[in-house]
Enzyme design. Structure first.
Site, PDB file in Angstrom:
ATOM      1  N   GLY A 330       0.833  -1.197   0.000  1.00 36.72           N
ATOM      2  CA  GLY A 330       0.000   0.000   0.000  1.00 36.72           C
ATOM      3  C   GLY A 330       0.864   1.241   0.000  1.00 36.72           C
ATOM      4  O   GLY A 330       2.002   1.231   0.472  1.00 36.72           O
ATOM      5  N   ASP A 331       0.319   2.327  -0.521  1.00 36.37           N
ATOM      6  CA  ASP A 331       1.071   3.573  -0.588  1.00 36.37           C
ATOM      7  C   ASP A 331       0.097   4.729  -0.484  1.00 36.37           C
ATOM      8  O   ASP A 331      -0.928   4.741  -1.167  1.00 36.37           O
ATOM      9  CB  ASP A 331       1.838   3.670  -1.915  1.00 36.37           C
ATOM     10  CG  ASP A 331       3.117   4.477  -1.765  1.00 36.37           C
ATOM     11  OD1 ASP A 331       3.283   5.119  -0.717  1.00 36.37           O
ATOM     12  OD2 ASP A 331       3.937   4.458  -2.699  1.00 36.37           O
ATOM     13  N   LYS A 351       3.622   0.072   8.616  1.00 40.58           N
ATOM     14  CA  LYS A 351       3.430   1.368   7.953  1.00 40.58           C
ATOM     15  C   LYS A 351       4.642   2.250   8.237  1.00 40.58           C
ATOM     16  O   LYS A 351       4.972   2.515   9.385  1.00 40.58           O
ATOM     17  CB  LYS A 351       2.160   2.035   8.471  1.00 40.58           C
ATOM     18  CG  LYS A 351       1.819   3.348   7.775  1.00 40.58           C
ATOM     19  CD  LYS A 351       0.499   3.889   8.297  1.00 40.58           C
ATOM     20  CE  LYS A 351       0.086   5.170   7.607  1.00 40.58           C
ATOM     21  NZ  LYS A 351      -1.197   5.683   8.121  1.00 40.58           N
ATOM     22  N   ASP A 456     -11.873   9.947   8.563  1.00 39.72           N
ATOM     23  CA  ASP A 456     -11.443   9.521   7.227  1.00 39.72           C
ATOM     24  C   ASP A 456     -12.048   8.160   6.886  1.00 39.72           C
ATOM     25  O   ASP A 456     -11.342   7.223   6.504  1.00 39.72           O
ATOM     26  CB  ASP A 456      -9.912   9.464   7.161  1.00 39.72           C
ATOM     27  CG  ASP A 456      -9.392   9.556   5.734  1.00 39.72           C
ATOM     28  OD1 ASP A 456     -10.141  10.023   4.854  1.00 39.72           O
ATOM     29  OD2 ASP A 456      -8.239   9.159   5.496  1.00 39.72           O
TER      30      ASP A 456
END
Length: 633
Positions: A330-331, A351, A456
C-alpha cells in the site's frame, strides 16, 4: 571488550570439558544445552519420555525447543507444550497453526482454530475428561451467530456442534441439555479454549517403552529409540569413558582447585562484562529518550504500561527484508505499507511514515503517528484494526498493524480486478460490510470516552478479511471529541479544527463551519453506502462537473426517482434486493444531508441496517413472524 570475550569463551570451554561426567549417544546431541529459557516448560534437560534430540527418549514425545513454548507433534499437527507437571502423566497442549503465508487458500478463519478436527488416535495420548466436559456443555445461544457459511463451512459446523473440535470428545462426552454452556460467540470461546490448552494424559502401564526404560536406567543407561527398526525400536545407550585432560585426576585436590579457580575467574569476568553492557545500554537509552520528542510526547499523554510494545528499527527492517519494494502492499500520502513477518512468526502490516520529507510533511507525519498510537492503544473492537506496536527512530516512524490479506473495499469495488472481485460482493455481503462498518462507528462514538471521530471513513480505509468481514483502519486523522464549555452547552458537541479528510467524503457542514462532530463520520459513511449501492467511485473527474462527486450524482437521481440508473449492474436484482437497495439508498440519502442535524447518529444507522438486513434475508417470512415485523419491512 574483545579480549574479555575470548577469555570467557576459553575458560567456559575448559570448564565444560573438565566437568563432563559422561558422554553417550544422546547426551552429546543438542539436548544437553536445553535449559528453562531454551526449552520451556522444563527447568533442566527434558526428562524421559521427552527429548529434544532425534532418536532419544520416546518417539511420540520428541519436542522442538523454542520460546516461549516448546513444540510437540501429534498426528502431523504441531502443539505448543504449555505445561508439564513432573511426576505426572498429563500435558497441556495448544495447537499451533502455520504462518499465514503457508495456510491453505480456503482457510478463512482469523482465529487460532485448526481447519479440521483434532485427532489423538494412534498416539499414546488421550484427551482428559475435564477438557472433553468443557466442550460437551458448550452450545450456541439461540439464534446462533454463524459466520459466512459459504466461505467458512468448517467454522459453521463448529458453531452448531463445538465438540467436533476434538475427535475423541465428539461422541464420548455428549451432553444434550440445550440450556447449558450457552455462548453468544462459540468460535471466540473455542479460540480461548485452545489458547488455554487441551489437557491430555498418557498411560505408562500400557506402553512397553516405559518398562524398558526403567531397566535401562537401572544399568546407568540413557533411553532412546531406533526409527529404522519398528520391531526393535527401543535402544538403551550406555555410558562411555570420561573425557578429561591427563593432568587432571578424579578426586584429586588439584582437580578441585583448578575447577574452583576457573569458575571464580569466569564469574568475575562475566559480572564485569554484564555491568559494562548494562551501563552502556542505560546511557544509550537515556540519551535516546532525551533526544526523541515523540517518545516524550507519548509518555506525557499516556502511561508507558498502557502503550503498545516498542519495536527497534532493526527488527522491523529485518521483518520487511529491508523494506523491499516487492513487499509494498500500500502507498499513501503520508506513508507506505509493507508486508512483514516478526521474529515470532506473526504476519503484520508495517506502515513507514515519510518523516524525512520537507518540514511541513515531517511535522504532520509525527502528529499523525502520535495521534494514531494514542487512539488505537485505548480501543478494542473486532471491526477495528489492532495496533501491535510502534517504532520511533531518527531513521523513520513505523506502526505495526494486523495484516488483512484480502485488500480494501476500494480494491473490490474499483481496483484492477474489481470486475472479478465484485462477484464476491453479493447484496448480502455488501449489507454485512455496511453493518460492520456502522458497528465500528457506533463503538467509537458511544463506547469510547471521550468519543473518537475517525475523520477519514473511506473505502480505502475499510480492510476486507478472507471471509469478507471487515476492519476499519488508518486513524492518523482521528480526533478525540474533548468538548469545550462552549461546545458542550450548545446542544451538540464539537471541536473546532481545520477540515481534513479525503475529497468526496469530506462533510460539507464541517468544511464550512470548521466544527468537527460525530456527524462528520456519518456523512463519510453515507458516501461509502452510495459506493456499495452503485459500484462507482466517490470522486470521478471523468463525470460531468455537477456529478463529479458521487453524493451529488446519486442524490440528484434519488430526487428524480431514477435510482435504478446508478445501481451497480453486477448486482442480481430480485424483489427483495430491490427493496433493500431502496431502503439503503434512503438511509444513505439521510447520512449525506447537507445539514448535520438532519443526519442519523451511528446507533440509528446500526438499527436501520439490522432491519434492512433481516427483511432482505426473508427474516420475517417464517411462521413465527408477527404483524409488526412485517409492517417494519
Amino acid at each position: 571488550m574483545p579480549p574479555f570475550s575470548l577469555l570467557i569463551s576459553f575458560t567456559l570451554f575448559w570448564a565444560f570439558t573438565i566437568s563432563r561426567a559422561a558422554v553417550h549417544s544422546c547426551s552429546s546431541l543438542p539436548e544437553t544445552t536445553a535449559s528453562r529459557s531454551s526449552c520451556p516448560p522444563f527447568t533442566s534437560f527434558p526428562p524421559f519420555p521427552f527429548s529434544s534430540s532425534p532418536g532419544c527418549g520416546h518417539p511420540s514425545f520428541y519436542i522442538k525447543c523454542s520460546s516461549p513454548y516448546s513444540i510437540i507433534s501429534v498426528n502431523n499437527l504441531n502443539f505448543s507444550l504449555l505445561h508439564f507437571e513432573p511426576n505426572s502423566s498429563s500435558l497441556i497442549l495448544s495447537p499451533q497453526l502455520p504462518p499465514i503465508a503457508n495456510e491453505a487458500p480456503n482457510n478463512c478463519s482469523s482465529l487460532s482454530i485448526p481447519n479440521h478436527s483434532i485427532n489423538f488416535s494412534g498416539s499414546p495420548f488421550r484427551v482428559s475428561d475435564s477438557s472433553c466436559s468443557r466442550l460437551s456443555v458448550l452450545r450456541p445461544c439461540s439464534p446462533p451467530n454463524l459466520p459466512n457459511c459459504s466461505y467458512c463451512p468448517w467454522e459453521c459446523k463448529l458453531v452448531k456442534n463445538p465438540a467436533q473440535l476434538v475427535q475423541d470428545c465428539d461422541y464420548t462426552h455428549r451432553v444434550f441439555s440445550s440450556e447449558q454452556g450457552c455462548q453468544p460467540d462459540v468460535l471466540g470461546f473455542l479460540d480461548s479454549f485452545l489458547k488455554l490448552g487441551i489437557q491430555v494424559e498418557y498411560d505408562e502401564v500400557q506402553d512397553s517403552y516405559f518398562s524398558s526404560c526403567k531397566a535401562c536406567q537401572a544399568n546407568n543407561g540413557v533411553c532412546g529409540y531406533n526409527s529404522s527398526d519398528p520391531d526393535k525400536s527401543f535402544i538403551c545407550f550406555h555410558s562411555k569413558s570420561r573425557l578429561s585432560p591427563p593432568w587432571i585426576h578424579e578426586n584429586s585436590f588439584s582437580r578441585i582447585a583448578i575447577l574452583s579457580s576457573i569458575f571464580t575467574l569466569t564469574c568475575l569476568l562475566l559480572a564485569f562484562s554484564v555491568g559494562i553492557a548494562i551501563f552502556r545500554s542505560r546511557r544509550f537509552k537515556s540519551a535516546t529518550e532525551l533526544e526523541d520528542p515523540t517518545t516524550l510526547f507519548l509518555h506525557r499523554h499516556r502511561s508507558a504500561s498502557l502503550l503498545p510494545p516498542v519495536f527497534t528499527y532493526e527488527e522491523l527492517e529485518a521483518s520487511t527484508n529491508k523494506f523491499d519494494p516487492k513487499r509494498k502492499i500500500g502507498d499513501g500520502g503520508f506513508g507506505s505499507v509493507y508486508l512483514g513477518q516478526l521474529f515470532d512468526g506473526r504476519i503484520v502490516a508495517v506502515k513507514y511514515l515519510h518523516s524525512k520529507q520537507h518540514h511541513t510533511n515531517k511535522s504532520f507525519s509525527t502528529k499523525s503517528f502520535c495521534n494514531e498510537i494514542l487512539i488505537l492503544s485505548s480501543i478494542d473492537h473486532p471491526n477495528l484494526v489492532k495496533l501491535h506496536g510502534y517504532c520511533s527512530d531518527p531513521r523513520g516512524l513505523l506502526l505495526v498493524y494486523d495484516y488483512v490479506a484480502n485488500g480494501t473495499l476500494a480494491d473490490h469495488l474499483h481496483g484492477p480486478k474489481s470486475l472479478y472481485r465484485k462477484g464476491s460482493l453479493t447484496w448480502q455481503v455488501r449489507l454485512d460490510i455496511a453493518l460492520q462498518t456502522a458497528l465500528a462507528l457506533e463503538y467509537l462514538h458511544f463506547s469510547v470516552v471521550p468519543a473518537v471521530v475517525h475523520r477519514d471513513i473511506t473505502t480505502t480505509n475499510i480492510f476486507v478479511e478472507k471471509d469478507m468481514r471487515i476492519k476499519v483502519g488508518d486513524f492518523g486523522l482521528s480526533r478525540l471529541l474533548i468538548l469545550t464549555e462552549t461546545s458542550s452547552t450548545s446542544g451538540s458537541g464539537y471541536v473546532c479544527t481545520g477540515p481534513q479528510g479525503t475529497p468526496g467524503y469530506l462533510d460539507p457542514d464541517y468544511h464550512r463551519s470548521f466544527r468537527l462532530t460525530e456527524k462528520s463520520d456519518v456523512y463519510s459513511f453515507g458516501v461509502v453506502l452510495l459506493e456499495l449501492i452503485s459500484g462507482l467511485k466517490a470522486v470521478d473527474q471523468s463525470r460531468d462537473k455537477t456529478q463529479m462527486a458521487l453524493a451529488d450524482l446519486v442524490v440528484s437521481k434519488i430526487q428524480m426517482g431514477l435510482l435504478h440508473q446508478v445501481v451497480d449492474p453486477v448486482l442480481v436484482l430480485d424483489e427483495e434486493t430491490i427493496n433493500g437497495v431502496d431502503a439503503l439508498a434512503e438511509l444513505a440519502f439521510r447520512c449525506v444531508a447537507a445539514d448535520k442535524d438532519d443526519r442519523p447518529d451511528a446507533k440509528e444507522i446500526v438499527e436501520e441496517l439490522k432491519r434492512i438486513r433481516s427483511c432482505t434475508r426473508g427474516g420475517v417470512r417464517g411462521s413465527n413472524s408477527n404483524v409488526s415485523d412485517v409492517a417494519q419491512c
